[in-house]
Design a protein around this motif. Sequence first.
Motif, PDB file in Angstrom:
ATOM      1  N   GLY A  65       1.000  -1.093  -0.109  1.00  0.00           N
ATOM      2  CA  GLY A  65       0.058  -0.046  -0.016  1.00  0.00           C
ATOM      3  C   GLY A  65       0.918   1.257   0.068  1.00  0.00           C
ATOM      4  O   GLY A  65       2.122   1.053  -0.166  1.00  0.00           O
ATOM      5  N   ARG A  66       0.329   2.446   0.152  1.00  0.00           N
ATOM      6  CA  ARG A  66       1.075   3.649  -0.042  1.00  0.00           C
ATOM      7  C   ARG A  66       1.701   3.532   1.717  1.00  0.00           C
ATOM      8  O   ARG A  66       1.560   3.296   2.481  1.00  0.00           O
ATOM      9  CB  ARG A  66       0.028   4.759   0.317  1.00  0.00           C
ATOM     10  N   ASN A  67       3.083   4.150   1.425  1.00  0.00           N
ATOM     11  CA  ASN A  67       3.979   4.474   2.261  1.00  0.00           C
ATOM     12  C   ASN A  67       3.858   5.577   3.050  1.00  0.00           C
ATOM     13  O   ASN A  67       4.480   6.050   4.219  1.00  0.00           O
ATOM     14  CB  ASN A  67       5.367   3.907   2.115  1.00  0.00           C
ATOM     15  N   ASP A  68       3.240   6.597   2.300  1.00  0.00           N
ATOM     16  CA  ASP A  68       3.118   7.998   2.683  1.00  0.00           C
ATOM     17  C   ASP A  68       1.998   8.197   3.591  1.00  0.00           C
ATOM     18  O   ASP A  68       2.008   9.254   4.213  1.00  0.00           O
ATOM     19  CB  ASP A  68       2.977   8.742   1.631  1.00  0.00           C
ATOM     20  N   VAL A  69       1.174   7.539   3.750  1.00  0.00           N
ATOM     21  CA  VAL A  69      -0.036   7.556   4.797  1.00  0.00           C
ATOM     22  C   VAL A  69      -0.535   6.084   4.978  1.00  0.00           C
ATOM     23  O   VAL A  69      -0.411   5.348   4.195  1.00  0.00           O
ATOM     24  CB  VAL A  69      -1.066   8.412   4.158  1.00  0.00           C
ATOM     25  N   PHE A  70      -0.966   6.051   6.240  1.00  0.00           N
ATOM     26  CA  PHE A  70      -1.842   4.779   6.391  1.00  0.00           C
ATOM     27  C   PHE A  70      -3.181   5.097   7.446  1.00  0.00           C
ATOM     28  O   PHE A  70      -3.117   6.138   7.826  1.00  0.00           O
ATOM     29  CB  PHE A  70      -0.804   3.700   7.120  1.00  0.00           C
ATOM     30  N   ALA A  71      -4.045   4.130   7.474  1.00  0.00           N
ATOM     31  CA  ALA A  71      -5.101   4.584   8.397  1.00  0.00           C
ATOM     32  C   ALA A  71      -4.899   3.942   9.662  1.00  0.00           C
ATOM     33  O   ALA A  71      -4.093   2.887   9.893  1.00  0.00           O
ATOM     34  CB  ALA A  71      -6.354   3.764   7.853  1.00  0.00           C
ATOM     35  N   TYR A  87      -3.930   8.781   9.643  1.00  0.00           N
ATOM     36  CA  TYR A  87      -3.162   8.924  10.775  1.00  0.00           C
ATOM     37  C   TYR A  87      -2.558  10.431  10.355  1.00  0.00           C
ATOM     38  O   TYR A  87      -1.725  10.649   9.694  1.00  0.00           O
ATOM     39  CB  TYR A  87      -2.098   8.118  10.879  1.00  0.00           C
ATOM     40  N   CYS A  88      -3.007  11.259  11.425  1.00  0.00           N
ATOM     41  CA  CYS A  88      -2.702  12.647  11.074  1.00  0.00           C
ATOM     42  C   CYS A  88      -1.390  13.056  12.206  1.00  0.00           C
ATOM     43  O   CYS A  88      -1.988  12.825  13.384  1.00  0.00           O
ATOM     44  CB  CYS A  88      -3.626  13.645  11.132  1.00  0.00           C
ATOM     45  N   ILE A  89      -0.403  13.450  12.203  1.00  0.00           N
ATOM     46  CA  ILE A  89       0.709  13.731  12.980  1.00  0.00           C
ATOM     47  C   ILE A  89       0.215  14.830  14.039  1.00  0.00           C
ATOM     48  O   ILE A  89       0.429  14.953  15.127  1.00  0.00           O
ATOM     49  CB  ILE A  89       2.223  14.002  12.291  1.00  0.00           C
ATOM     50  N   ASN A  90      -0.502  16.007  13.429  1.00  0.00           N
ATOM     51  CA  ASN A  90      -1.064  17.000  14.171  1.00  0.00           C
ATOM     52  C   ASN A  90      -2.394  16.862  14.963  1.00  0.00           C
ATOM     53  O   ASN A  90      -3.040  17.801  15.548  1.00  0.00           O
ATOM     54  CB  ASN A  90      -1.013  18.272  13.330  1.00  0.00           C
ATOM     55  N   GLU A  91      -2.849  15.726  14.740  1.00  0.00           N
ATOM     56  CA  GLU A  91      -4.415  15.580  15.493  1.00  0.00           C
ATOM     57  C   GLU A  91      -4.327  15.727  16.908  1.00  0.00           C
ATOM     58  O   GLU A  91      -3.434  15.387  17.882  1.00  0.00           O
ATOM     59  CB  GLU A  91      -4.707  14.210  15.164  1.00  0.00           C
ATOM     60  N   TRP A  92      -5.188  16.426  17.356  1.00  0.00           N
ATOM     61  CA  TRP A  92      -5.454  16.890  18.744  1.00  0.00           C
ATOM     62  C   TRP A  92      -4.030  17.846  19.435  1.00  0.00           C
ATOM     63  O   TRP A  92      -4.311  17.985  20.510  1.00  0.00           O
ATOM     64  CB  TRP A  92      -5.775  15.825  19.731  1.00  0.00           C
ATOM     65  N   VAL A 102     -13.228  22.116  13.012  1.00  0.00           N
ATOM     66  CA  VAL A 102     -12.866  21.865  11.628  1.00  0.00           C
ATOM     67  C   VAL A 102     -12.701  20.581  11.263  1.00  0.00           C
ATOM     68  O   VAL A 102     -12.104  19.787  11.789  1.00  0.00           O
ATOM     69  CB  VAL A 102     -11.575  22.845  11.374  1.00  0.00           C
ATOM     70  N   LYS A 103     -13.506  20.050  10.054  1.00  0.00           N
ATOM     71  CA  LYS A 103     -13.215  18.550   9.620  1.00  0.00           C
ATOM     72  C   LYS A 103     -11.623  18.425   9.122  1.00  0.00           C
ATOM     73  O   LYS A 103     -11.175  19.167   8.616  1.00  0.00           O
ATOM     74  CB  LYS A 103     -14.088  18.340   8.396  1.00  0.00           C
ATOM     75  N   CYS A 104     -11.308  17.303   9.468  1.00  0.00           N
ATOM     76  CA  CYS A 104     -10.039  16.799   9.247  1.00  0.00           C
ATOM     77  C   CYS A 104      -9.540  16.995   7.594  1.00  0.00           C
ATOM     78  O   CYS A 104      -8.450  17.650   7.247  1.00  0.00           O
ATOM     79  CB  CYS A 104      -9.675  15.480   9.437  1.00  0.00           C
ATOM     80  N   SER A 105     -10.604  16.670   6.814  1.00  0.00           N
ATOM     81  CA  SER A 105     -10.320  16.850   5.235  1.00  0.00           C
ATOM     82  C   SER A 105     -10.093  18.362   4.883  1.00  0.00           C
ATOM     83  O   SER A 105      -9.887  18.484   3.942  1.00  0.00           O
ATOM     84  CB  SER A 105     -11.582  16.184   4.503  1.00  0.00           C
ATOM     85  N   ARG A 110      -3.319  19.341   8.556  1.00  0.00           N
ATOM     86  CA  ARG A 110      -3.220  18.038   8.397  1.00  0.00           C
ATOM     87  C   ARG A 110      -1.736  17.538   7.786  1.00  0.00           C
ATOM     88  O   ARG A 110      -1.424  18.250   6.882  1.00  0.00           O
ATOM     89  CB  ARG A 110      -4.622  17.368   7.773  1.00  0.00           C
ATOM     90  N   LYS A 111      -1.151  16.718   8.406  1.00  0.00           N
ATOM     91  CA  LYS A 111      -0.205  16.095   8.056  1.00  0.00           C
ATOM     92  C   LYS A 111      -0.046  14.791   8.313  1.00  0.00           C
ATOM     93  O   LYS A 111      -0.088  14.292   9.461  1.00  0.00           O
ATOM     94  CB  LYS A 111       1.178  16.725   8.746  1.00  0.00           C
ATOM     95  N   TYR A 112       0.031  13.914   7.073  1.00  0.00           N
ATOM     96  CA  TYR A 112      -0.109  12.380   7.410  1.00  0.00           C
ATOM     97  C   TYR A 112       1.120  12.022   7.724  1.00  0.00           C
ATOM     98  O   TYR A 112       2.271  12.193   7.387  1.00  0.00           O
ATOM     99  CB  TYR A 112      -0.598  11.755   6.013  1.00  0.00           C
TER     100      TYR A 112
END
Length: 162
Positions: A65-71, A87-92, A102-105, A110-112
């Motif tokens: 799968g993609r290595n730049d982002v995962f769920a 998975y967002c590094i900046n979440e919370w 603000v919605k994550c999208s 947002r930074k995955y």
Amino acid sequence: MSSYDELLEENIKLKSEIEQLKKEIAALKSHVSATDNKKQINSHSININSTLEEKIKLYRSLFHGRNDVFALRWDNESKNTCGYKPYCINEWKHGICNKSEVKCSDCDFRKYKSLEDKDIIDHLSGQKTIGLYPHECHHIAAFTFEKVMKAAKAKYVLGLTF
């Protein structure tokens, strides 16, 4: 149309093209990384005594799968719901994430997080549950390791879990 308007229009087109090329580059990097991890690992030789590196290599050879982002799986016990989110590094993070408004999208911050070996270790040890996002050009769907483990023969996956 004035030359300024023409230049402005060209600028917008070029910025759009740059964003598309960035996406293509990320997909290609992820594909190359997945291809590199396909170095032949004999799943018959993986067991409980195999090294962590061997287990991770096997995991990466089986799940692409993609290595730049995962769920990352989330659970809401009070509503009895669950799902997956990028998975967002900046979440919370205080002063950065304003998730309650603000919605994550739609978030500018947002930074995955890239998929790293540590994330796979945490997944295999049960500390978190991850899912993979497909490459744009591939036919796999986002899935978790557990779904495949149920279908696989125990002798192949026994050595993967800790």
